[in-house]
Design an enzyme around this catalytic site. Structure first.
Site, PDB file in Angstrom:
ATOM      1  N   GLY A 472       0.811  -1.206   0.000  1.00  0.00           N
ATOM      2  CA  GLY A 472       0.000   0.000   0.000  1.00  0.00           C
ATOM      3  C   GLY A 472       0.841   1.252   0.000  1.00  0.00           C
ATOM      4  O   GLY A 472       0.313   2.365   0.092  1.00  0.00           O
ATOM      5  N   GLY A 514      12.243   0.266   2.552  1.00  0.00           N
ATOM      6  CA  GLY A 514      11.819  -0.345   1.299  1.00  0.00           C
ATOM      7  C   GLY A 514      11.926   0.537   0.078  1.00  0.00           C
ATOM      8  O   GLY A 514      12.509   0.150  -0.937  1.00  0.00           O
ATOM      9  N   ASN A 621       8.132  10.429  -4.718  1.00  0.00           N
ATOM     10  CA  ASN A 621       6.819  10.732  -5.281  1.00  0.00           C
ATOM     11  C   ASN A 621       6.024  11.475  -4.209  1.00  0.00           C
ATOM     12  O   ASN A 621       5.526  10.858  -3.264  1.00  0.00           O
ATOM     13  CB  ASN A 621       6.095   9.444  -5.690  1.00  0.00           C
ATOM     14  CG  ASN A 621       4.739   9.718  -6.342  1.00  0.00           C
ATOM     15  OD1 ASN A 621       4.071  10.703  -6.054  1.00  0.00           O
ATOM     16  ND2 ASN A 621       4.325   8.819  -7.222  1.00  0.00           N
ATOM     17  N   PRO A 622       5.916  12.789  -4.300  1.00  0.00           N
ATOM     18  CA  PRO A 622       5.257  13.562  -3.239  1.00  0.00           C
ATOM     19  C   PRO A 622       3.818  13.148  -2.978  1.00  0.00           C
ATOM     20  O   PRO A 622       3.345  13.246  -1.843  1.00  0.00           O
ATOM     21  CB  PRO A 622       5.331  15.001  -3.760  1.00  0.00           C
ATOM     22  CG  PRO A 622       6.466  15.007  -4.716  1.00  0.00           C
ATOM     23  CD  PRO A 622       6.495  13.657  -5.350  1.00  0.00           C
ATOM     24  N   LYS A 623       3.126  12.667  -4.002  1.00  0.00           N
ATOM     25  CA  LYS A 623       1.721  12.287  -3.805  1.00  0.00           C
ATOM     26  C   LYS A 623       1.615  11.026  -2.948  1.00  0.00           C
ATOM     27  O   LYS A 623       0.863  10.989  -1.963  1.00  0.00           O
ATOM     28  CB  LYS A 623       1.031  12.067  -5.160  1.00  0.00           C
ATOM     29  CG  LYS A 623      -0.444  11.715  -5.034  1.00  0.00           C
ATOM     30  CD  LYS A 623      -1.118  11.626  -6.389  1.00  0.00           C
ATOM     31  CE  LYS A 623      -1.359  12.993  -6.982  1.00  0.00           C
ATOM     32  NZ  LYS A 623      -2.209  12.935  -8.206  1.00  0.00           N
ATOM     33  N   GLU A 695       7.306   5.727   8.151  1.00  0.00           N
ATOM     34  CA  GLU A 695       7.236   5.524   9.597  1.00  0.00           C
ATOM     35  C   GLU A 695       7.546   6.816  10.358  1.00  0.00           C
ATOM     36  O   GLU A 695       7.057   7.020  11.469  1.00  0.00           O
ATOM     37  CB  GLU A 695       8.189   4.405  10.013  1.00  0.00           C
ATOM     38  CG  GLU A 695       7.770   3.064   9.421  1.00  0.00           C
ATOM     39  CD  GLU A 695       8.642   1.903   9.872  1.00  0.00           C
ATOM     40  OE1 GLU A 695       9.801   2.132  10.273  1.00  0.00           O
ATOM     41  OE2 GLU A 695       8.162   0.765   9.822  1.00  0.00           O
TER      42      GLU A 695
END
Length: 735
Positions: A472, A514, A621-623, A695
């Site tokens: 996700g 990751g 990727n800012p989104k 996190e």
């Protein structure tokens, strides 16, 4: 590729694709319901049977007898797997208790049988007919009661249980201003949407399991070890994961029992853990007791800081490393940290989103707020005063990047912190007492070896294959962006295949490593593919420009696809890290600002505004990164105000083991959330110059909420969650 010197300019710096707010390429499949999850692999297996797990009804003791006759005679039942019928099983590296229990029982809801039938309903009905007689043993289920017997655990992942610098006791005793308090955090459940689920099928001696898992290679190794078969005979497939939060880092009972059930039934078997078993059978974030002492001069400079933490786990388990951030976050010459582990007979405690820092910051950042109040210094300024650009325990080791103060100052300005009233319970909005709170955010930046295979075909399509998972977090998209940037092709010309142990071993999803590590592995493979393409086209790779589907060198421009005209080009490589993490402390930083309203009569708490400011290297990727942070902020609200696995200290299980009793935030609990990413690149971290962020967005949130509640009401709560019963009799008298 060996990464042992800081990154210089490379093709990623073009930022044509990397750094752009691109939509998730897996989004249409997820939103249309066509993404195949572990329990839904109808295309992958034919004629599956269904397994239902029977969990132990005691927390500690022994199975004296198990009567399977009624269950075996139940309609549709094919086979029943127990420890007696399963044969000798090994023990994996990553599970503390056996995944299939019997006759000894280690914890409540430990799997003791799998009933396999033609339909799920038949298996569920038959499972209820399994009759088990137990002999109970006395167990230890209360962390506070077990605290005096807690022991010093061994070094964990290179981190010692205790650290000491200077003379803390003397410095604390002589400090003009002192703070000494104890805080508690409860047990937490991962509560992911997709349950632990697996579909297993054997073909001769070869086993394939479609499962919901974060770390493919770890889990292949553990499953093979447990079954006692060669690792090469096991294939794990996990292309889509409906949430993990650390609960799916390792194989659990569903994986093992699906494999055993499929072998016994001689047909594919599907197993999904019932929600109660997810709470008690799988892992959870363990409760902590934390004592924090801070001594400072009247000007706010910390001279002494100590953080001690107690947590519990099964025998041979591991502690919650809640003191680790205190070793790095604030300056102070005299320091002490200590971790202690009590033996408990509760279900296994293990990694949950930001293990260590998440519960540690829940305590530390309240303590910092309390100290700022005692000093009469603004909480933002108090944190800024005690900033450090070097590891406080190893001053010779600088941070690779550290913009904590910038995060605090940027957040304060954007949030309107100057409007906060320092004296609590001074701001009213109708029936609501209104307050603001702040907390620093901190999470270490870890990097992991990661590999990938990259293909180029004659149509100019680039295919990336790696066993990296997407839980996700947007792995598909940032990996596609990396390949597009490196090979100079549009996103629609990149195909990404993930989550299959047949692909090269990646970093996997966990520990916030990751995204950065897996894209660095793809970068390494693409460097090799660029070299291969240049050789095929007869151009020097140095100075060659890969852009717009072509390779340009000087006056010459050749279509990229032409390099594969004679056949598909296939290369693979792995990013391996040197010792830069020993020369530099690599961490991520941020600041959380929260405004709450507390009902003056009922004590009801409503979060009104939230802001996170993050400094976490290059944002790929800012989104999708924003999505990760607001999800983490939401999780932090849950930890602050509602999440708690309630322990039955007589019987040894989590009482509220479903999503009705274990409360998590819903839409109406969460207000507008704003996220700001500071402009930062970290060439010490990886060729991507990125870090983890998913996190970081959680660490500190709960404390910011608790601090806002204090500012609103004057009531200081040190025991999470901050529920209204802890406020009611202490609320100020107002008219």
């Amino acid at each position: 590729m060996k990464f042992d010197t800081p990154a210089t300019t490379n093709p990623i710096d073009q930022l044509k694709f990397i750094g752009q707010p691109m939509d998730r390429i897996d989004g249409p499949m997820k939103t249309s319901g066509t993404a195949p999850y572990a329990y839904e692999r109808h295309d992958a297996v034919q004629n599956p049977a269904y397994g239902v797990v029977v969990g132990a009804a005691i927390a500690k003791g022994r199975i004296e007898s198990m009567d399977l006759r009624a269950a075996q005679a139940s309609p549709g039942v094919i086979t029943i797997v127990t420890a007696q019928t399963a044969g000798k099983l090994g023990k994996g590296q990553f599970n503390t208790a056996a995944l299939l229990g019997g006759p000894e029982i280690a914890h409540y809801h430990q799997a003791i049988a799998l009933v396999v039938a033609q339909t799920f309903e038949q298996a569920r009905a038959a499972a209820q007919l399994v009759k088990v007689q137990y002999s109970r043993a006395n167990g230890r289920f209360d962390l506070a009661a077990a605290r005096p017997s807690a022991h010093k655990p061994p070094e964990q992942d290179g981190s010692p249980a205790d650290t000491r610098k200077g003379n803390f006791e003397k410095a604390f005793d002589t400090a003009p201003v002192q703070h000494d308090a104890t805080y508690t955090t409860p047990d937490h459940s991962h509560a992911m949407m997709e349950p632990h689920a697996s579909t297993a099928a054997w073909k001769g001696e070869k086993l394939t399991v479609w499962t919901s898992n974060q770390m493919i290679d770890w889990s292949v190794g553990d499953l093979a070890k447990t079954l006692g078969i060669p690792k090469d005979n096991v294939r794990l497939v996990s292309p889509f994961v409906g949430g993990g939060f650390g609960g799916k880092l390792f194989i659990r009972a569903d994986v093992l029992l699906a494999a055993l059930g499929a072998k016994a039934a001689r047909q594919p078997v599907k197993v999904a853990l019932q929600r109660p078993l997810i709470a008690n059978n799988t892992t959870h974030r363990p409760a902590t007791i934390q004592r924090i002492r801070i001594g400072a001069a009247k000007n706010g400079k910390i001279s002494a800081i100590a953080h001690e933490s107690w947590s519990g786990d099964l025998p041979d388990g591991k502690p919650e490393t809640a003191v680790n951030q205190t070793r790095l976050l604030y300056a102070g010459a005299h320091r002490l940290t200590a971790t202690r582990l009590a033996v408990l007979d509760l279900p296994e405690g293990n990694a949950m989103r930001a293990p260590g820092e998440a519960p540690g910051m829940m305590a530390l950042e309240i303590a910092m707020d309390e100290m700022a109040t005692k000093l009469g210094i603004d909480p933002v300024e108090f944190r800024a005063i005690n900033d450090t650009q070097v590891d406080p325990e190893k001053p010779e080791r600088p941070f690779s990047q550290r913009q904590l103060v910038e995060c605090l100052r940027t957040g304060a300005q954007r949030f309107g912190w100057s409007q906060r009233r320092a004296e609590p319970a001074q701001v009213r909005d109708g029936r609501w007492l209104v307050g603001m709170g702040v907390a620093a955010a901190f999470r270490n930046n870890m990097v992991m070896k990661s590999g990938a295979r990259v293909r180029l075909n004659s149509r100019g399509v680039v295919t990336v294959e790696t066993d990296m998972t997407d839980i996700g977090t947007g792995s598909y998209t940032i990996i596609a962006q990396t390949a597009a940037e490196m090979m100079g092709v549009p996103i629609h010309k990149v195909m990404v295949r993930l989550g299959d142990s047949a692909f090269p071993v990646s970093a996997g999803s966990g520990g916030q490593w990751g995204g950065n590590s897996s894209t660095a592995g793809v970068y390494a493979a693409c460097v090799k593919l660029r070299e291969t393409v240049a050789q095929k086209l007869g151009v020097p790779v140095d100075g060659a420009v890969f852009a717009d589907g072509t390779v340009r060198s000087g006056e010459r421009s050749v279509p990229l696809a032409e390099a594969a005209a004679g056949g598909e080009l296939v290369v693979e490589d792995t990013i391996e890290y040197g010792d830069l993490d020993k020369k530099y402390q690599q961490s991520t930083f941020g600041a959380h600002f929260v405004e709450v309203g507390v009902d003056v009569a009922t004590g009801e708490i409503r979060v009104r505004r939230m802001l996170a400011v993050c400094a976490a290297g290059r944002i790929l990727n800012p989104k999708s990164a924003r999505s990760q942070v607001i999800g983490a902020m939401t999780m932090g609200v849950g930890a602050a105000l509602m999440e708690e696995l309630a322990v039955d200290k007589r019987q040894g299980f989590f009482v509220n083991h479903d999503l009705a009793g274990y409360e998590v935030p819903v839409h109406s609990d969460i207000p507008h959330q704003e996220v700001i990413f500071l402009d930062e690149t970290d060439p010490v971290s990886s060729p991507m110059k990125a870090k983890g962020v998913g996190e970081l967005g959680l660490c500190g949130v709960a404390a910011a909420v608790a601090n806002a509640v204090f500012n609103a009401t004057g009531v200081r709560v040190r025991d999470y969650p901050v529920t209204l019963d802890k406020l009611l009799d202490k609320l100020p008298e107002v008219t």
